[in-house]
Design a protein around this motif. Structure first.
Motif, mmCIF file in Angstrom:
data_model
loop_
_atom_site.group_PDB
_atom_site.id
_atom_site.type_symbol
_atom_site.label_atom_id
_atom_site.label_comp_id
_atom_site.label_asym_id
_atom_site.label_seq_id
_atom_site.Cartn_x
_atom_site.Cartn_y
_atom_site.Cartn_z
ATOM 1 N N LEU A 214 -7.107 -10.582 3.206
ATOM 2 C CA LEU A 214 -6.613 -9.305 2.682
ATOM 3 C C LEU A 214 -6.337 -8.336 3.831
ATOM 4 O O LEU A 214 -5.291 -7.669 3.863
ATOM 5 C CB LEU A 214 -7.639 -8.708 1.718
ATOM 6 C CG LEU A 214 -7.300 -7.326 1.133
ATOM 7 C CD1 LEU A 214 -6.041 -7.403 0.279
ATOM 8 C CD2 LEU A 214 -8.472 -6.799 0.306
ATOM 9 N N ALA A 215 -7.261 -8.269 4.778
ATOM 10 C CA ALA A 215 -7.076 -7.398 5.942
ATOM 11 C C ALA A 215 -5.907 -7.872 6.800
ATOM 12 O O ALA A 215 -5.179 -7.063 7.384
ATOM 13 C CB ALA A 215 -8.360 -7.362 6.772
ATOM 14 N N TYR B 63 0.841 -1.205 0.000
ATOM 15 C CA TYR B 63 0.000 0.000 0.000
ATOM 16 C C TYR B 63 0.875 1.254 0.000
ATOM 17 O O TYR B 63 0.629 2.205 -0.759
ATOM 18 C CB TYR B 63 -0.908 -0.041 1.230
ATOM 19 C CG TYR B 63 -1.600 1.257 1.576
ATOM 20 C CD1 TYR B 63 -2.657 1.733 0.802
ATOM 21 C CD2 TYR B 63 -1.203 2.001 2.693
ATOM 22 C CE1 TYR B 63 -3.298 2.920 1.135
ATOM 23 C CE2 TYR B 63 -1.840 3.177 3.028
ATOM 24 C CZ TYR B 63 -2.885 3.638 2.246
ATOM 25 O OH TYR B 63 -3.515 4.813 2.571
ATOM 26 N N LEU C 147 -14.338 4.007 4.909
ATOM 27 C CA LEU C 147 -14.629 2.589 5.129
ATOM 28 C C LEU C 147 -15.393 2.378 6.434
ATOM 29 O O LEU C 147 -16.388 1.641 6.479
ATOM 30 C CB LEU C 147 -13.331 1.777 5.156
ATOM 31 C CG LEU C 147 -12.668 1.461 3.822
ATOM 32 C CD1 LEU C 147 -11.345 0.734 4.045
ATOM 33 C CD2 LEU C 147 -13.576 0.612 2.934
ATOM 34 N N LEU D 215 -6.955 0.602 8.941
ATOM 35 C CA LEU D 215 -7.228 0.161 7.574
ATOM 36 C C LEU D 215 -7.726 -1.285 7.557
ATOM 37 O O LEU D 215 -8.660 -1.625 6.824
ATOM 38 C CB LEU D 215 -5.966 0.289 6.718
ATOM 39 C CG LEU D 215 -5.521 1.718 6.385
ATOM 40 C CD1 LEU D 215 -4.135 1.709 5.742
ATOM 41 C CD2 LEU D 215 -6.524 2.399 5.456
ATOM 42 N N ALA D 216 -7.099 -2.129 8.371
ATOM 43 C CA ALA D 216 -7.519 -3.531 8.442
ATOM 44 C C ALA D 216 -8.943 -3.650 8.971
ATOM 45 O O ALA D 216 -9.735 -4.469 8.485
ATOM 46 C CB ALA D 216 -6.555 -4.322 9.326
ATOM 47 N N LEU E 158 -11.363 -2.816 6.229
ATOM 48 C CA LEU E 158 -11.456 -3.901 5.251
ATOM 49 C C LEU E 158 -12.247 -5.085 5.794
ATOM 50 O O LEU E 158 -13.155 -5.602 5.137
ATOM 51 C CB LEU E 158 -10.048 -4.362 4.851
ATOM 52 C CG LEU E 158 -9.240 -3.420 3.958
ATOM 53 C CD1 LEU E 158 -7.814 -3.936 3.798
ATOM 54 C CD2 LEU E 158 -9.901 -3.276 2.593
ATOM 55 N N ILE F 70 -11.617 -11.635 2.146
ATOM 56 C CA ILE F 70 -11.530 -10.278 2.694
ATOM 57 C C ILE F 70 -10.732 -10.271 3.995
ATOM 58 O O ILE F 70 -9.898 -9.386 4.225
ATOM 59 C CB ILE F 70 -12.934 -9.693 2.914
ATOM 60 C CG1 ILE F 70 -13.620 -9.453 1.568
ATOM 61 C CG2 ILE F 70 -12.857 -8.381 3.702
ATOM 62 C CD1 ILE F 70 -15.056 -8.997 1.683
ATOM 63 N N LEU G 13 -15.990 -5.090 5.897
ATOM 64 C CA LEU G 13 -16.700 -5.313 4.635
ATOM 65 C C LEU G 13 -17.169 -6.760 4.506
ATOM 66 O O LEU G 13 -18.054 -7.061 3.696
ATOM 67 C CB LEU G 13 -15.788 -4.967 3.451
ATOM 68 C CG LEU G 13 -15.357 -3.498 3.322
ATOM 69 C CD1 LEU G 13 -14.395 -3.340 2.148
ATOM 70 C CD2 LEU G 13 -16.561 -2.579 3.151
ATOM 71 N N SER G 14 -16.577 -7.638 5.306
ATOM 72 C CA SER G 14 -16.934 -9.058 5.225
ATOM 73 C C SER G 14 -18.173 -9.405 6.045
ATOM 74 O O SER G 14 -18.661 -10.541 5.970
ATOM 75 C CB SER G 14 -15.759 -9.924 5.696
ATOM 76 O OG SER G 14 -15.580 -9.811 7.105
#
Length: 359
Positions: free
Chosen positions: A162-163, A76, A101, A136-137, A140, A159, A143-144
């Motif tokens: 990714l986090a 990132y 987010l 940020l994690a 993210l 997801i 979102l799951s």
């Protein structure tokens, strides 16, 4: 201080406005101000802020291999650095992504938007200055939640992973899919919370946390794992109050699939706090489930049918999270959030971490 008080005042006005799920112009103005205040801050947020800034500005292809930061976070950084190599740009974009987010999820799941916004602001906004990777994690992994509700395991796992590459604490969310739809009885809840407290104050608590540290091979957590102290009374009080609310409103949450998931996430937040009572640093692992507190408390408010009790509950929530906000503002890092300084201002704020300035 005026900046923080202004934000708190706006959050308070929204909190005591008419209960609603849909946002107003004032709500969007509030979000915009959060982005601006957080994004344009000048190295406020403690020790880690200077580390993030220096790594970002001096990043190169070897950093990806050598850095102790998660690979996703470094990727990132590298991506942003191609656009602009100044730390001010990185902090602003990170604040923008984080706030959008977080408030996207709040809007999606909260029955009373302004109450959730107030709770979230008081508890996490200042910490978002510090916890870049974790913030940020969190954004993210939240979102799951839709896939947890829908029992769609593959996108959920993708997801969360990714986090995880943004901050390793996100891996705690992975087992949630297994218990998210369970219904627990009052005695089960009581036994689980009591057992968590006993574990926390016994040597078993340290063994469990050490096992978790070794399992994810995270050097920084090894340092945190050594910081066992006496029981944190503040977190104990919070855990007891939230556990009581869980027992009281359990049946109300068990009426629909989304609220069952929200309730079980709320319960996990409480359990992590209880298990981490003797290590204030480890309590931050509960942040990944904090969204369920932000959403569950407004649901509890809607479950109360008596107007006087409803009003008392709302005032109690306001008083508690007001205390949380001002405690963080004045106590965290010895009050180093103050005074606020933006990148457009030129004065010496005498921050305790300014000796780390590398420019």
């Amino acid at each position: 201080m005026i900046i923080y008080l202004t934000l708190f005042l706006i959050a308070t006005i929204l909190y005591f406005s008419a209960n609603r799920k849909t946002p107003s112009i004032g709500y969007y103005i509030f979000i915009g101000l959060l982005i601006l205040v957080s994004g344009f801050r000048d190295m406020i947020g403690g020790y880690d802020v200077y580390i993030y800034g220096e790594v970002y500005e001096y990043i190169n292809k070897y950093t990806y291999l050598r850095s102790t930061f998660e690979k996703g976070f470094i990727a990132y950084f590298i991506g942003l650095n191609y656009i602009n190599g100044q730390r001010e740009f990185m902090f602003f974009i990170t604040a923008l992504i984080m706030v959008l987010l977080h408030f996207y999820t709040i809007k999606k799941y909260s029955p009373i938007l302004y109450m959730s916004a107030f709770i979230f602001f008081c508890k996490f906004f200042l910490m978002s200055f510090v916890y870049l990777r974790q913030g940020l994690a969190m954004g993210l992994v939240w979102l799951s939640i839709r896939y947890v509700i829908q029992k769609r395991y593959m996108p959920f796992v993708c997801i969360v992973l990714l986090a995880f590459f943004m901050h390793k604490s996100a891996i705690l969310f992975l087992p949630f899919i297994v218990i998210a739809h369970k219904k627990l009885g009052p005695y089960q809840l009581f036994l689980i919370t009591t057992a968590s407290f006993i574990i926390a104050i016994s040597p078993l608590g340290q063994l469990i946390l050490n096992y978790f540290i070794e399992g994810i091979d995270y050097a920084k957590l090894n340092i945190y794992g050594e910081k066992f102290t006496a029981i944190n009374v503040f977190y104990l009080l919070e855990a007891v109050l939230l556990a009581y609310l869980a027992l009281k409103f359990r049946k109300h949450f068990y009426q629909s699939t989304p609220t069952i998931v929200i309730f079980n996430g709320f319960l996990l937040y409480v359990l992590i706090i209880l298990i981490s009572l003797t290590n204030a640093t480890f309590v931050r692992l509960a942040w990944v489930f904090f969204i369920f507190v932000v959403v569950a408390l407004p649901y509890m408010y809607t479950f109360i049918t008596d107007f006087k009790l409803q009003r008392t509950f709302k005032i109690a929530i306001f008083v508690y999270y007001t205390f949380v906000f001002f405690r963080l503002l004045t106590v965290f890092d010895g009050g180093d959030f103050m005074p606020y300084k933006s990148i457009f201002q030129d004065f010496n704020r005498n921050g305790q971490w300014e000796f780390m300035e590398y420019r």
